[in-house]
Design a protein around this motif. Structure first.
Motif, mmCIF file in Angstrom:
data_model
loop_
_atom_site.group_PDB
_atom_site.id
_atom_site.type_symbol
_atom_site.label_atom_id
_atom_site.label_comp_id
_atom_site.label_asym_id
_atom_site.label_seq_id
_atom_site.Cartn_x
_atom_site.Cartn_y
_atom_site.Cartn_z
ATOM 1 N N TYR A 23 159.207 84.083 -1.818
ATOM 2 C CA TYR A 23 158.041 84.914 -2.131
ATOM 3 C C TYR A 23 156.756 84.097 -2.086
ATOM 4 C CZ TYR A 23 155.132 88.314 -4.638
ATOM 5 O OH TYR A 23 154.136 89.195 -4.988
ATOM 6 N N GLU A 24 156.766 82.909 -2.695
ATOM 7 C CA GLU A 24 155.578 82.048 -2.669
ATOM 8 C C GLU A 24 155.243 81.627 -1.246
ATOM 9 O OE1 GLU A 24 153.600 81.483 -5.171
ATOM 10 O OE2 GLU A 24 154.900 82.709 -6.466
ATOM 11 N N HIS A 25 156.280 81.347 -0.472
ATOM 12 C CA HIS A 25 156.089 80.952 0.929
ATOM 13 C C HIS A 25 155.336 82.028 1.706
ATOM 14 C CE1 HIS A 25 157.131 79.576 4.985
ATOM 15 N NE2 HIS A 25 157.645 80.771 5.222
ATOM 16 N N TRP A 26 155.792 83.277 1.590
ATOM 17 C CA TRP A 26 155.164 84.340 2.368
ATOM 18 C C TRP A 26 153.813 84.758 1.806
ATOM 19 C CZ3 TRP A 26 156.315 84.777 7.060
ATOM 20 C CH2 TRP A 26 157.611 84.529 7.518
ATOM 21 N N LYS A 27 153.628 84.639 0.520
ATOM 22 C CA LYS A 27 152.295 84.924 -0.026
ATOM 23 C C LYS A 27 151.266 83.971 0.551
ATOM 24 C CE LYS A 27 152.968 84.872 -4.513
ATOM 25 N NZ LYS A 27 152.647 84.977 -5.966
ATOM 26 N N GLN A 28 151.651 82.709 0.677
ATOM 27 C CA GLN A 28 150.729 81.718 1.222
ATOM 28 C C GLN A 28 150.463 81.964 2.704
ATOM 29 O OE1 GLN A 28 152.106 77.685 0.865
ATOM 30 N NE2 GLN A 28 150.110 76.807 1.307
ATOM 31 N N ILE A 29 151.503 82.240 3.467
ATOM 32 C CA ILE A 29 151.340 82.451 4.905
ATOM 33 C C ILE A 29 150.526 83.713 5.185
ATOM 34 C CG2 ILE A 29 152.590 83.089 7.006
ATOM 35 C CD1 ILE A 29 154.748 81.130 6.229
ATOM 36 N N VAL A 30 150.862 84.795 4.513
ATOM 37 C CA VAL A 30 150.135 86.054 4.730
ATOM 38 C C VAL A 30 148.686 85.918 4.302
ATOM 39 C CG1 VAL A 30 149.951 88.455 3.989
ATOM 40 C CG2 VAL A 30 152.184 87.514 4.608
ATOM 41 N N GLY A 31 148.474 85.328 3.117
ATOM 42 C CA GLY A 31 147.118 85.216 2.593
ATOM 43 C C GLY A 31 146.228 84.287 3.385
ATOM 44 N N LYS A 32 146.780 83.168 3.822
ATOM 45 C CA LYS A 32 145.955 82.157 4.489
ATOM 46 C C LYS A 32 145.899 82.309 6.004
ATOM 47 C CE LYS A 32 146.304 78.459 1.042
ATOM 48 N NZ LYS A 32 146.647 77.036 0.802
ATOM 49 N N THR A 33 146.957 82.853 6.601
ATOM 50 C CA THR A 33 147.021 82.890 8.060
ATOM 51 C C THR A 33 146.981 84.304 8.610
ATOM 52 O OG1 THR A 33 148.325 80.851 8.054
ATOM 53 C CG2 THR A 33 148.336 82.151 10.077
ATOM 54 N N TYR A 34 147.911 85.139 8.199
ATOM 55 C CA TYR A 34 148.035 86.449 8.828
ATOM 56 C C TYR A 34 146.829 87.349 8.586
ATOM 57 C CZ TYR A 34 153.001 85.490 9.766
ATOM 58 O OH TYR A 34 154.178 84.974 10.221
ATOM 59 N N VAL A 35 146.277 87.297 7.394
ATOM 60 C CA VAL A 35 145.185 88.209 7.058
ATOM 61 C C VAL A 35 143.868 87.781 7.690
ATOM 62 C CG1 VAL A 35 143.800 89.143 5.166
ATOM 63 C CG2 VAL A 35 146.274 88.965 4.920
ATOM 64 N N ASN A 36 143.606 86.485 7.718
ATOM 65 C CA ASN A 36 142.275 86.020 8.113
ATOM 66 C C ASN A 36 142.208 85.260 9.427
ATOM 67 O OD1 ASN A 36 141.095 86.980 5.646
ATOM 68 N ND2 ASN A 36 141.949 85.200 4.598
ATOM 69 N N ASP A 73 159.517 94.173 9.709
ATOM 70 C CA ASP A 73 159.959 92.787 9.653
ATOM 71 C C ASP A 73 161.339 92.753 10.304
ATOM 72 O OD1 ASP A 73 160.348 90.139 9.158
ATOM 73 O OD2 ASP A 73 160.254 90.272 6.975
ATOM 74 N N MET A 74 161.395 92.246 11.530
ATOM 75 C CA MET A 74 162.605 92.339 12.347
ATOM 76 C C MET A 74 163.739 91.454 11.829
ATOM 77 S SD MET A 74 160.870 92.386 16.129
ATOM 78 C CE MET A 74 162.400 92.773 16.986
ATOM 79 N N ARG A 75 163.415 90.475 11.020
ATOM 80 C CA ARG A 75 164.459 89.638 10.411
ATOM 81 C C ARG A 75 164.025 89.286 8.989
ATOM 82 N NH1 ARG A 75 165.279 84.170 9.732
ATOM 83 N NH2 ARG A 75 167.450 83.635 9.299
ATOM 84 N N SER A 76 164.288 90.184 8.101
ATOM 85 C CA SER A 76 163.898 89.980 6.714
ATOM 86 C C SER A 76 165.027 89.273 5.964
ATOM 87 C CB SER A 76 163.589 91.321 6.055
ATOM 88 O OG SER A 76 163.143 91.154 4.732
ATOM 89 N N VAL A 77 164.662 88.475 4.970
ATOM 90 C CA VAL A 77 165.657 87.794 4.143
ATOM 91 C C VAL A 77 165.622 88.386 2.729
ATOM 92 C CG1 VAL A 77 166.427 85.585 3.207
ATOM 93 C CG2 VAL A 77 165.514 85.699 5.532
ATOM 94 N N TYR A 78 164.584 88.058 1.972
ATOM 95 C CA TYR A 78 164.441 88.613 0.620
ATOM 96 C C TYR A 78 163.330 89.659 0.531
ATOM 97 C CZ TYR A 78 167.233 84.535 -0.776
ATOM 98 O OH TYR A 78 168.221 83.586 -0.908
ATOM 99 N N GLY A 79 162.699 89.977 1.655
ATOM 100 C CA GLY A 79 161.589 90.917 1.621
ATOM 101 C C GLY A 79 160.284 90.274 1.211
ATOM 102 N N GLY A 80 160.201 88.950 1.272
ATOM 103 C CA GLY A 80 158.986 88.251 0.840
ATOM 104 C C GLY A 80 157.775 88.596 1.675
#
Length: 797
Positions: free
Chosen positions: A623-636, A650-657
């Motif tokens: 969850y922390e991993h994807w919050k950082q990636i989405v917030g810092k990279t994907y959004v902006n 999400d074509m290959r989801s693990v925990y839904g992060g």
């Protein structure tokens, strides 16, 4: 054999007379030898040894597998080759990793510029460099190696003979050849093999040119041939660089040469479904062969033997989508040009044609006056349902155009809506075009692609499913999916009408639900819509099961796994409920939204998570991993206009992060757990998200052009072990809307391969990045479609 030169030691210290005498003796001797050699050459030609041919080398290799780089060595085993080859990156042990990478990049670029046709048997003999000419012993394998990164689809029986551009290396003779794809289990590189294929080096060509100008064959060494043999055993049939694939599509699909662009030939699908083609639901050839359609077998998945590689055409006049939430009320008619449903269901406010739009008043068969009123009526009838708090994820059976699920967003509820691809023309397509989650599926002969005990509520409003027949098999499937303590909301004519047929169905349903231990908690009528509903509650324990007078429907066998759901036949039985307080299903999840971040209580520290940590730590780290990636990279930083994004997968989801990190965006995410991946889908549902099982070697059960963004985290590198990537990319193109985005995180060579395919589709690359063999790619689909048409593989099945 070369002769050595006499060493100069202390001869200068001897007397000058002795030196003069010896010099004279040597001079006379040399003159005599020279005269004799001239006479001999005039009498008979000298024998010149010719370079070894492939057949000669094959004979030698079959007799011995010794390492040609080490004189007198024993037979080289697989382990020794791997151990030796791992001594340094790219056979350059004196350089640091960064220097090696830079050198490899330069060599790779130089190789592609100077020799773009690697793999041909015609070898260019242009080298003028003779300083490193090899002696005759080079014919035994001591030649400079050529590094080739070769990635192919590893499905059994398919030859992946792609030609790949490589990096020329000049290893020292004592170094063994290296193959990253042939590592031991601890360092195994899946799906990618970096191998050094022996070829005559430029220096060797010069050395042999005077002896055999016409010999342009490639001479593999004994060690390399043995290495390739071992690689074939471990990773399937891999062709060498010099062999061309017999299958043109396989060539296109499996090449991942860095910096090399492969030409792909795309054509339009030629099928009856046209712009609405769903390969696994429109396989007419297989459907015609079905023995029966009594249980809706013709609406189930029947995937073609060979996944299509054609592209689905666009409808005439296709336009950029209307943004959410306006899309809930209206969409462009040209995007889904179907008016039949409006004619049949317009009076029930399903859908209407209004000029260039299709409009959706928000009604349905059971809620003509709007879905929101109906949703509130359910809440008033059963306050404990608590929309958006206790009840977060629901299943809507026979959803129509999914207005019920569309308006549940206003109550913070996520609905998985489904309906078959039937005479209610394009109903699921309407839903997805509106920005409402839905899939094409049917309750037929197989389990739905969801785990057990995951839905808080199951809803059926005139869904036309005969729940009471055949031992209640279909209702028992809902029982499998419903959480212990969850609710089944049934709004249908047998609930509120007294016609003979309705009365008979109500009686049968009452008996069935009682035998299943379902408790009817309320039965009420809605005066505005003039309909009624009944709500049943599934038990939370096994007490009622144990007190039943008749074991009908029976309990499932202990060996039956309720979570097994991919192509599993339905059974008319019930699974026992969990009793261990640490088991999933014994405690209701946290209320929404707390459950999103809460680690499920049934994840134990003794369990190892997908990433190797104890399961609870793994969950939080993801969850922390994807919050950082989405917030810092994907959004902006991805160049994505998120206001145009609504339907995400999400074509290959693990925990839904990834989906959890997008919570504050106005999007919904379909989480896909691959059938060959760890089964983490129950965890995704536990945190208030949803998804389904799927095999990406097959087509997905959705209409074309239904998702705005697809996200694939290390999916394609894993798929390459089982199936070809070209049909997968064709499927990605089918599912993705024009101007939609594909984000790929994967191995660098896979990124390169996907980017080449995307370019051939005329997609735009908005971001590409790689570091330490990891890559990130973001591409955008365009309106481009090919002009030529092909015969669909599904018609030939």
């Amino acid at each position: 054999m070369a002769f050595g030169r006499s060493s100069r030691t202390d001869t200068r210290r001897t007397s000058s007379s002795y030196c003069s005498t010896m010099t004279l003796v040597v001079f006379v001797a040399l003159c005599l030898v020279g005269a004799w050699m001239m006479t001999s050459s005039a009498m008979a030609p000298a024998e010149v040894p010719s370079p070894a041919t492939k057949s000669d080398m094959s004979d030698k290799i079959s007799r011995s597998s010794s390492n040609p780089y080490k004189d007198g060595s024993d037979d080289t085993s697989e382990d020794s080759i791997i151990d030796d080859s791992s001594s340094g990156e790219n056979n350059m042990p004196n350089k640091s990793d960064s220097e090696s990478d830079k050198t490899s990049e330069k060599l790779e670029q130089k190789t592609e510029e100077e020799n773009p046709t690697k793999g041909s048997d015609d070898i260019n003999n242009d080298s003028d460099d003779s300083s490193n000419t090899q002696n005759d012993g080079d014919a035994n394998g001591s030649k400079s190696g050529e590094t080739i990164e070769e990635a192919g689809d590893a499905k059994e029986g398919n030859d992946t003979g792609d030609e790949a551009g490589g990096q020329e290396q000049k290893p020292k003779p004592e170094q063994d050849e290296k193959s990253d794809g042939d590592k031991t289990e601890d360092g195994k590189t899946d799906g990618v093999i970096e191998e050094k294929v022996d070829q005559s080096s430029d220096e060797d060509k010069d050395g042999n040119q005077s002896r055999d100008m016409g010999n342009n064959e490639v001479f593999p060494s004994g060690a390399q041939t043995e290495l390739l043999k071992e690689t074939s055993t471990q990773n399937g049939a891999w062709s060498t660089q010099a062999v061309e694939s017999k299958n043109e599509k396989e060539v296109q699909a499996s090449s991942s040469s860095k910096g090399q662009t492969i030409e792909y030939s795309w054509k339009l699908c030629n099928v009856k479904a046209g712009a609405d083609y769903i390969p696994c639901l429109d396989n007419e050839a297989t459907i015609k062969k079905l023995r029966s359609t009594k249980h809706y077998e013709h609406r189930e998945r029947h995937c073609p033997d060979n996944a299509p590689t054609c592209l689905v055409p666009l409808p005439d006049g296709y336009k950029r989508l209307i943004k959410w939430p306006k899309s809930r009320e209206k969409i462009w008619y040209n995007n889904v040009p179907h008016a039949k449903l409006a004619a049949v269901k317009g009076h029930q406010n399903w859908v209407k044609v209004s000029g260039e739009y299709l409009t959706f008043p928000g009604g349905g068969t059971q809620f003509k006056h709007g879905a929101l009123h109906y949703i509130d009526f359910i809440q008033e009838s059963l306050p404990n349902i608590a929309w958006g708090k206790r009840s977060r994820v629901i299943l809507d059976v026979g959803c129509g155009v999914a207005s019920f699920g569309g308006y549940l967003f206003d109550r913070d509820v996520l609905a998985m809506s489904f309906a078959p691809k039937d005479e209610h023309e394009a109903q699921v397509q309407f839903a997805l075009e509106r920005g409402i989650p839905a899939i094409s599926a049917v309750m037929g002969t197989k389990r739905l692609p969801f785990p057990s005990k995951v839905f808080d509520v199951v809803h059926c409003a005139r869904c036309r499913v005969p729940w009471h027949i055949e031992g209640g098999m279909l209702l028992l499937e809902l029982n499998r999916l419903l959480r212990p303590g969850g609710y089944f909301v049934w709004s249908a004519t047998p609930v509120y009408q007294d016609l003979p047929e309705d009365a008979e169905i109500w009686k049968a349903m009452s008996a069935l639900t009682k035998s299943m231990c379902w408790e009817m908690v309320t039965r009420k009528n809605d005066t505005l819509n003039q309909v009624g509903l009944a709500v049943y509650r599934k038990p939370s324990d096994n007490k009622c099961y144990e007190k039943r007078a008749k074991d009908n429907p029976p309990l499932c066998q202990e060996s039956d796994n309720p979570d097994a759901a991919w192509n599993v036949p339905l059974q008319a039985c019930m699974h026992k409920l969990p009793v261990d307080p640490t088991s999933r299903g014994t405690v209701w999840p946290e209320q929404w939204p707390q459950r999103l971040e809460k680690t499920p209580y049934w994840l134990s520290g003794s369990q190892t998570g997908v990433y190797g940590k104890p399961a609870p730590e793994d969950f939080q780290a993801d969850y922390e991993h994807w919050k950082q990636i989405v917030g810092k990279t994907y959004v902006n930083r991805m160049g994505i206009n998120w206001s145009t994004v609504r339907n995400v997968m999400d074509m290959r989801s693990v925990y839904g992060g990834f989906a959890a990190a997008l919570r504050d965006m106005k999007v919904w995410v379909m989480n896909i757990v691959s059938v060959d991946s760890p089964d983490t889908l129950p965890i995704i549902y536990e945190r208030g998200l949803f998804g389904m099982y799927h095999d990406w070697c097959e087509s997905f059960s959705t209409y074309p052009r239904t998702y705005d963004l697809l996200h694939a985290d290390h999916l394609f590198s894993k798929l390459k072990k089982r199936c070809r990537l070209l049909p997968v990319i064709a499927e990605v193109d089918r599912v993705l809307r024009p101007e939609g985005k594909l984000i790929v995180r994967d191995d660098a060579d896979v990124i390169s391969e996907i980017e080449n395919m995307a370019k051939s589709l005329h997609w735009e690359t908005t971001l590409t990045y790689s570091k330490d063999n990891e890559g990130l790619l973001c591409v955008q689909k365009t309106m481009w479609r090919p002009q030529d048409t092909e015969t669909s593989m599904s018609l030939l099945s």
